[in-house]
Design an enzyme around this catalytic site. Structure first.
Site, PDB file in Angstrom:
ATOM      1  N   MET A  30     -49.932  -4.751  -9.450  1.00 41.79           N
ATOM      2  CA  MET A  30     -50.575  -6.001  -9.866  1.00 41.79           C
ATOM      3  C   MET A  30     -49.537  -6.908 -10.522  1.00 41.79           C
ATOM      4  O   MET A  30     -49.882  -7.792 -11.302  1.00 41.79           O
ATOM      5  CB  MET A  30     -51.727  -5.711 -10.835  1.00 41.79           C
ATOM      6  CG  MET A  30     -52.840  -4.922 -10.162  1.00 41.79           C
ATOM      7  SD  MET A  30     -54.454  -5.185 -10.901  1.00 41.79           S
ATOM      8  CE  MET A  30     -54.160  -4.570 -12.537  1.00 41.79           C
ATOM      9  N   GLY A  31     -48.268  -6.659 -10.220  1.00 37.66           N
ATOM     10  CA  GLY A  31     -47.220  -7.504 -10.793  1.00 37.66           C
ATOM     11  C   GLY A  31     -46.931  -7.133 -12.234  1.00 37.66           C
ATOM     12  O   GLY A  31     -47.260  -6.031 -12.675  1.00 37.66           O
ATOM     13  N   HIS A  34     -42.216  -3.557 -14.172  1.00 35.82           N
ATOM     14  CA  HIS A  34     -41.324  -2.989 -15.185  1.00 35.82           C
ATOM     15  C   HIS A  34     -40.624  -1.766 -14.579  1.00 35.82           C
ATOM     16  O   HIS A  34     -40.770  -1.508 -13.364  1.00 35.82           O
ATOM     17  CB  HIS A  34     -42.112  -2.640 -16.445  1.00 35.82           C
ATOM     18  CG  HIS A  34     -43.362  -1.836 -16.169  1.00 35.82           C
ATOM     19  ND1 HIS A  34     -43.327  -0.572 -15.658  1.00 35.82           N
ATOM     20  CD2 HIS A  34     -44.677  -2.152 -16.288  1.00 35.82           C
ATOM     21  CE1 HIS A  34     -44.556  -0.112 -15.511  1.00 35.82           C
ATOM     22  NE2 HIS A  34     -45.399  -1.068 -15.874  1.00 35.82           N
ATOM     23  N   HIS A  37     -42.485   0.616 -12.277  1.00 32.61           N
ATOM     24  CA  HIS A  37     -42.630   0.177 -10.877  1.00 32.61           C
ATOM     25  C   HIS A  37     -41.320   0.375 -10.114  1.00 32.61           C
ATOM     26  O   HIS A  37     -41.318   0.794  -8.961  1.00 32.61           O
ATOM     27  CB  HIS A  37     -43.023  -1.299 -10.806  1.00 32.61           C
ATOM     28  CG  HIS A  37     -44.370  -1.608 -11.398  1.00 32.61           C
ATOM     29  ND1 HIS A  37     -44.519  -2.257 -12.590  1.00 32.61           N
ATOM     30  CD2 HIS A  37     -45.625  -1.348 -10.944  1.00 32.61           C
ATOM     31  CE1 HIS A  37     -45.808  -2.402 -12.852  1.00 32.61           C
ATOM     32  NE2 HIS A  37     -46.501  -1.855 -11.880  1.00 32.61           N
ATOM     33  N   GLY A 150     -47.977   5.658 -10.025  1.00 32.57           N
ATOM     34  CA  GLY A 150     -47.429   6.272 -11.228  1.00 32.57           C
ATOM     35  C   GLY A 150     -48.433   7.238 -11.859  1.00 32.57           C
ATOM     36  O   GLY A 150     -49.637   6.988 -11.848  1.00 32.57           O
ATOM     37  N   SER A 188     -45.720  -0.096 -19.526  1.00 32.31           N
ATOM     38  CA  SER A 188     -47.007  -0.621 -19.064  1.00 32.31           C
ATOM     39  C   SER A 188     -46.942  -2.131 -19.130  1.00 32.31           C
ATOM     40  O   SER A 188     -46.327  -2.693 -20.045  1.00 32.31           O
ATOM     41  CB  SER A 188     -48.130  -0.115 -19.976  1.00 32.31           C
ATOM     42  OG  SER A 188     -49.278  -0.920 -19.823  1.00 32.31           O
ATOM     43  N   ARG A 190     -49.171  -3.945 -20.039  1.00 32.06           N
ATOM     44  CA  ARG A 190     -49.904  -4.375 -21.236  1.00 32.06           C
ATOM     45  C   ARG A 190     -49.055  -4.336 -22.497  1.00 32.06           C
ATOM     46  O   ARG A 190     -49.435  -4.932 -23.512  1.00 32.06           O
ATOM     47  CB  ARG A 190     -51.138  -3.492 -21.446  1.00 32.06           C
ATOM     48  CG  ARG A 190     -52.202  -3.724 -20.402  1.00 32.06           C
ATOM     49  CD  ARG A 190     -53.342  -2.732 -20.542  1.00 32.06           C
ATOM     50  NE  ARG A 190     -54.210  -2.801 -19.373  1.00 32.06           N
ATOM     51  CZ  ARG A 190     -55.260  -3.604 -19.267  1.00 32.06           C
ATOM     52  NH1 ARG A 190     -55.591  -4.379 -20.253  1.00 32.06           N
ATOM     53  NH2 ARG A 190     -55.982  -3.619 -18.169  1.00 32.06           N
TER      54      ARG A 190
HETATM   55  O1  PAF Z   1     -52.156   0.379 -10.872  1.00 32.22           O
HETATM   56  C1  PAF Z   1     -52.322  -0.803 -10.526  1.00 32.22           C
HETATM   57  O2  PAF Z   1     -51.503  -1.670 -10.791  1.00 32.22           O
HETATM   58  C2  PAF Z   1     -53.586  -1.186  -9.771  1.00 32.22           C
HETATM   59  O3  PAF Z   1     -54.680  -0.500 -10.253  1.00 32.22           O
HETATM   60  C3  PAF Z   1     -53.453  -1.049  -8.245  1.00 32.22           C
HETATM   61  C4  PAF Z   1     -53.253   0.403  -7.837  1.00 32.22           C
HETATM   62  C5  PAF Z   1     -52.297  -1.885  -7.751  1.00 32.22           C
HETATM   63  C6  PAF Z   1     -54.734  -1.543  -7.566  1.00 32.22           C
HETATM   64  O4  PAF Z   1     -54.964  -2.892  -7.846  1.00 32.22           O
END
Ligand code: PAF
Length: 283
Positions: A30-31, A34, A37, A150, A188, A190
């Site tokens: 979801m962008g 970090h 990812h 993750g 995260s 967040r």
């Molecule tokens: O983990 C996430 O960022 C989201 O839940 C995902 C897997 C991309 C689905 O929108």
């Protein structure tokens, strides 16, 4: 790095990769990317996949409109991190392409019963229906050989694995270890929303997990340890539990073996979660 947003072009790119005898490794995101990812992108690269990453803030998995609005969006930084981490194709689908009826509900929902109602699902009704639905759609468009998630979102990983088993998706789900910052806090998107003081408080999550990992004890004693560490630090507890890593069923005191400790709580109003391995010894 190729960048696409149109579903037909994205599907045809993935078809082309497979036609050349290569495999597609999908990393849904979801962008607000970090190092966690980046580790997923590298894992896909290391397996020899052509790495397709998606960047889509999926509104269907937010049960709170404020949370959706506050979700960090850093598209420029995301593009450069994806490029630097070896992503071959970055997909940024539009809301209209993914959920044309939104904000009206999409008639089809993928719902993984049982698992989705526990822990994160109990605190955020409908969250995992939104996750399963979007992941199913990403799989249907991309046709990946492997998809990388993750372990930080441990329940999400369990939900996706269950969905793949139940609906016979021909996708290997690869769970990748949690990536932690120098102080132990799990990366995260967040974390950007908490202050320096909040961050110190948030460290109680990883400390609680380290504390149970260092002890072999029965499930309820491990649970009590997690809860005490979080409460002492002033974290507003959402849950702290010791569970079976596949079913997420809470462990009983007569069980022995490797389980998963799950913790979640609020720091400065931001919901943070973490998890780690734990050994329990039956009483
Ligand atoms: O983990 C996430 O960022 C989201 O839940 C995902 C897997 C991309 C689905 O929108």
């Amino acid at each position: 790095m190729l960048r696409l947003s149109d579903i037909a072009e994205w599907r045809s790119y993935a078809n082309g990769v497979r036609a050349k005898g290569r495999t597609v490794g999908l990393v849904p995101t979801m962008g607000a990317l970090h190092q966690g990812h980046a580790a997923l992108f590298r894992a896909a690269k290391d397996r020899g996949d052509v790495v397709v990453a998606t960047l889509f803030v999926n509104p269907r998995q937010f049960n709170d409109a404020g949370d959706l609005e506050r979700y960090p969006r850093t598209p420029e930084l995301d593009r450069s991190l994806a490029l630097d981490s070896g992503v071959d194709c970055l997909i940024e689908p539009t809301l209209d392409a993914m959920w044309p009826a939104y904000p009206a509900p999409t008639p089809t929902t993928v719902s993984v019963g049982g698992l989705s109602d526990l822990y994160e699902g109990a605190g955020r009704p409908g969250h995992f229906d939104g996750v399963a639905s979007v992941v199913a759609k990403l799989f249907a468009i991309t046709g990946p050989a492997r998809a990388y998630f993750g372990e930080k979102d441990f329940q999400q990983l369990a939900v996706v694995r269950q969905m793949v088993r139940d609906l016979a998706f021909d996708v290997e789900v690869v769970g990748c270890p949690i990536v932690r910052d120098h102080d132990g806090l799990a990366f995260s998107s967040r974390n950007a929303r908490i202050s320096k003081d909040g961050r110190r408080q948030a460290l109680a999550l990883s400390e609680a997990l380290a504390c149970v990992a260092g002890h072999a004890d029965c499930a309820s004693a491990q649970r009590a340890r997690l809860t005490a560490t979080l409460r002492e630090a002033g974290v507003e507890l959402a849950y702290a539990d010791v569970v079976d890593p596949t079913t997420l069923v809470p462990s009983r005191d007569d069980e022995t073996g490797e389980r998963r400790a799950l913790v979640a709580g609020f720091v400065e109003g931001v919901r943070l979660l973490d998890n780690g391995p734990v050994r329990i010894v039956g009483r």
